[in-house]
Design a protein around this motif. Sequence first.
Motif, PDB file in Angstrom:
ATOM      1  N   ALA A 205       0.817  -1.218   0.000  1.00  0.00           N
ATOM      2  CA  ALA A 205       0.000   0.000   0.000  1.00  0.00           C
ATOM      3  C   ALA A 205       0.849   1.266   0.000  1.00  0.00           C
ATOM      4  O   ALA A 205       0.316   2.379  -0.097  1.00  0.00           O
ATOM      5  N   GLY A 206       2.176   1.116   0.099  1.00  0.00           N
ATOM      6  CA  GLY A 206       3.056   2.278   0.197  1.00  0.00           C
ATOM      7  C   GLY A 206       3.022   3.163  -1.033  1.00  0.00           C
ATOM      8  O   GLY A 206       2.975   2.666  -2.170  1.00  0.00           O
ATOM      9  N   SER A 207       3.072   4.452  -0.819  1.00  0.00           N
ATOM     10  CA  SER A 207       3.035   5.393  -1.943  1.00  0.00           C
ATOM     11  C   SER A 207       4.283   5.283  -2.821  1.00  0.00           C
ATOM     12  O   SER A 207       4.290   5.729  -3.965  1.00  0.00           O
ATOM     13  N   SER A 208       5.357   4.696  -2.269  1.00  0.00           N
ATOM     14  CA  SER A 208       6.594   4.480  -3.043  1.00  0.00           C
ATOM     15  C   SER A 208       6.856   2.984  -3.187  1.00  0.00           C
ATOM     16  O   SER A 208       7.978   2.501  -3.021  1.00  0.00           O
ATOM     17  N   VAL A 209       5.795   2.244  -3.519  1.00  0.00           N
ATOM     18  CA  VAL A 209       5.908   0.784  -3.581  1.00  0.00           C
ATOM     19  C   VAL A 209       6.943   0.332  -4.604  1.00  0.00           C
ATOM     20  O   VAL A 209       7.600  -0.706  -4.424  1.00  0.00           O
ATOM     21  N   LYS A 210       7.147   1.082  -5.670  1.00  0.00           N
ATOM     22  CA  LYS A 210       8.155   0.702  -6.656  1.00  0.00           C
ATOM     23  C   LYS A 210       9.543   0.718  -6.022  1.00  0.00           C
ATOM     24  O   LYS A 210      10.374  -0.159  -6.303  1.00  0.00           O
ATOM     25  N   PRO A 239       3.676  -5.450 -13.241  1.00  0.00           N
ATOM     26  CA  PRO A 239       3.750  -4.383 -14.256  1.00  0.00           C
ATOM     27  C   PRO A 239       4.756  -3.311 -13.865  1.00  0.00           C
ATOM     28  O   PRO A 239       4.942  -3.020 -12.681  1.00  0.00           O
ATOM     29  N   GLU A 240       5.416  -2.752 -14.852  1.00  0.00           N
ATOM     30  CA  GLU A 240       6.421  -1.711 -14.581  1.00  0.00           C
ATOM     31  C   GLU A 240       5.789  -0.474 -13.963  1.00  0.00           C
ATOM     32  O   GLU A 240       6.416   0.232 -13.175  1.00  0.00           O
ATOM     33  N   HIS A 241       4.545  -0.195 -14.336  1.00  0.00           N
ATOM     34  CA  HIS A 241       3.858   0.995 -13.845  1.00  0.00           C
ATOM     35  C   HIS A 241       3.085   0.657 -12.557  1.00  0.00           C
ATOM     36  O   HIS A 241       1.949   1.079 -12.373  1.00  0.00           O
ATOM     37  N   MET A 242       3.733  -0.060 -11.647  1.00  0.00           N
ATOM     38  CA  MET A 242       3.106  -0.530 -10.423  1.00  0.00           C
ATOM     39  C   MET A 242       2.539   0.630  -9.609  1.00  0.00           C
ATOM     40  O   MET A 242       3.150   1.696  -9.498  1.00  0.00           O
ATOM     41  N   GLU A 243       1.342   0.409  -9.037  1.00  0.00           N
ATOM     42  CA  GLU A 243       0.691   1.390  -8.165  1.00  0.00           C
ATOM     43  C   GLU A 243       0.508   0.779  -6.783  1.00  0.00           C
ATOM     44  O   GLU A 243       0.535  -0.446  -6.624  1.00  0.00           O
ATOM     45  N   PRO A 244       0.299   1.620  -5.764  1.00  0.00           N
ATOM     46  CA  PRO A 244       0.005   1.092  -4.428  1.00  0.00           C
ATOM     47  C   PRO A 244      -1.303   0.298  -4.442  1.00  0.00           C
ATOM     48  O   PRO A 244      -2.273   0.693  -5.089  1.00  0.00           O
ATOM     49  N   LEU A 245      -1.312  -0.817  -3.736  1.00  0.00           N
ATOM     50  CA  LEU A 245      -2.506  -1.639  -3.568  1.00  0.00           C
ATOM     51  C   LEU A 245      -2.931  -1.538  -2.110  1.00  0.00           C
ATOM     52  O   LEU A 245      -2.187  -1.941  -1.219  1.00  0.00           O
ATOM     53  N   GLY A 246      -4.127  -1.028  -1.894  1.00  0.00           N
ATOM     54  CA  GLY A 246      -4.534  -0.659  -0.543  1.00  0.00           C
ATOM     55  C   GLY A 246      -4.945  -1.785   0.368  1.00  0.00           C
ATOM     56  O   GLY A 246      -5.154  -1.562   1.560  1.00  0.00           O
ATOM     57  N   SER A 247      -5.067  -3.006  -0.143  1.00  0.00           N
ATOM     58  CA  SER A 247      -5.501  -4.117   0.700  1.00  0.00           C
ATOM     59  C   SER A 247      -4.900  -5.411   0.174  1.00  0.00           C
ATOM     60  O   SER A 247      -4.532  -5.507  -1.004  1.00  0.00           O
ATOM     61  N   PHE A 248      -4.831  -6.420   1.034  1.00  0.00           N
ATOM     62  CA  PHE A 248      -4.159  -7.650   0.616  1.00  0.00           C
ATOM     63  C   PHE A 248      -5.013  -8.460  -0.349  1.00  0.00           C
ATOM     64  O   PHE A 248      -4.476  -9.288  -1.093  1.00  0.00           O
TER      65      PHE A 248
END
Length: 400
Positions: A205-210, A239-248
């Motif tokens: 969920a981190g804003s800097s997950v990449k 995916p290279e354009h990974m986004e934060p995922l807020g839940s498991f």
Amino acid sequence: MLPVNFSHAVPIMERLESDGHRAYFVGGCVRDVLLERTIGDIDIATSAKPEQVLALFEKVIPVGIKHGTVIVRYDNESYEVTTFRVEGSYTDSRHPDAVSFIDEIDLDLARRDFTINALAMDRTGNIIDLFGGKKDLQRQKIRTVGNGYDRFAEDALRIVRALRFSSQLGFSIESDTMKAIRACRSQIDKVATERITNEMTKFFAGSSVKNGLVNLKETGIYKFLPIFSQHPTLLDMLPEHMEPLGSFDEVIAMFHFLKPDISISNWVKAWKCSNQIKHRAEKLVNSLKYYQHHGVDRWFVYQIDFDVHEKLMKLIRLLFQNKPLDASCFQQLYERLTIHSRKDLDIDGNDLTALFPERKKGRWIHQLLEKLEKEVVSGKIRNDKSSLKEWAKCNQQETN
């Protein structure tokens, strides 16, 4: 001037101090105020013993009194209040075998995991920084307090926490701390899976997950995590354009969709997740599969539950870069729907049993209602009782 969150807790500190004790805000809340981030839980450390805290406040919950921690309820908020302490050895690699309460905060700060969390602040806003935490915040470094090997040997979950902070804050891991992580990483096997799941939920969920994923690969920690230890190439599929995922449940749905031969049940069992997470992951995957084969149509829009809508939109962005979702099209289709749930149907199970009195009640009622639901949503029949009954009479033999 203190942020409002802290100001609300000041009366607790004033009460402790008026009784002759010292009290400070500690840990993550101090770190976050210095970083100007959203402040979560506010924790207080004090020289007062647990029984003294219990006597000073009207509403106190003794959640971890053996280790000096209680929850003080004040003005409808909860504040964790912990007595200054030093800790003994960690035989179980989680809890200290014994704690000793002390009067000064310096040794209490010395037992903490990372310098950026070993910060304290008094009620006037003055910062106590004994281990260079403020400098590490400026340098954007994650560094253990003292010897990293000792910190990780005490509780190997701190290794995963380092990765979690790199994902949440976008910080790099200091070189000596990185060496200690690599040397101690096998000890993660001693950590309860539930604790790892909690940290990795925050990690994804981190804003800097990449940034976090880079560190996850570089440290090799993924080799000691459930599922990933048997499937080490999973991270390469992201995916290279990974986004934060807020839940498991989003995490499970994404990885299952990328590698379907690892079932959702296996993910849930390995990571010791709840049935609620399992059900949400299944909903997400079913919708992703429908979108993959049919795109956006009325039935797709109709099926999406409110509790997974935003999660699904995010996963579609991540997994279908060449087939993006048109949000305006989605909204237009939703607004054109004749019904928005089965309860909107102008017919129900009682109507069907009355329509077919010779048939025993059973699964056929649910199946027939589902068929009617799809016909109405697709616009093939009108949502009025006479039309629905007529269609049911003509098609009821298709339903066992």
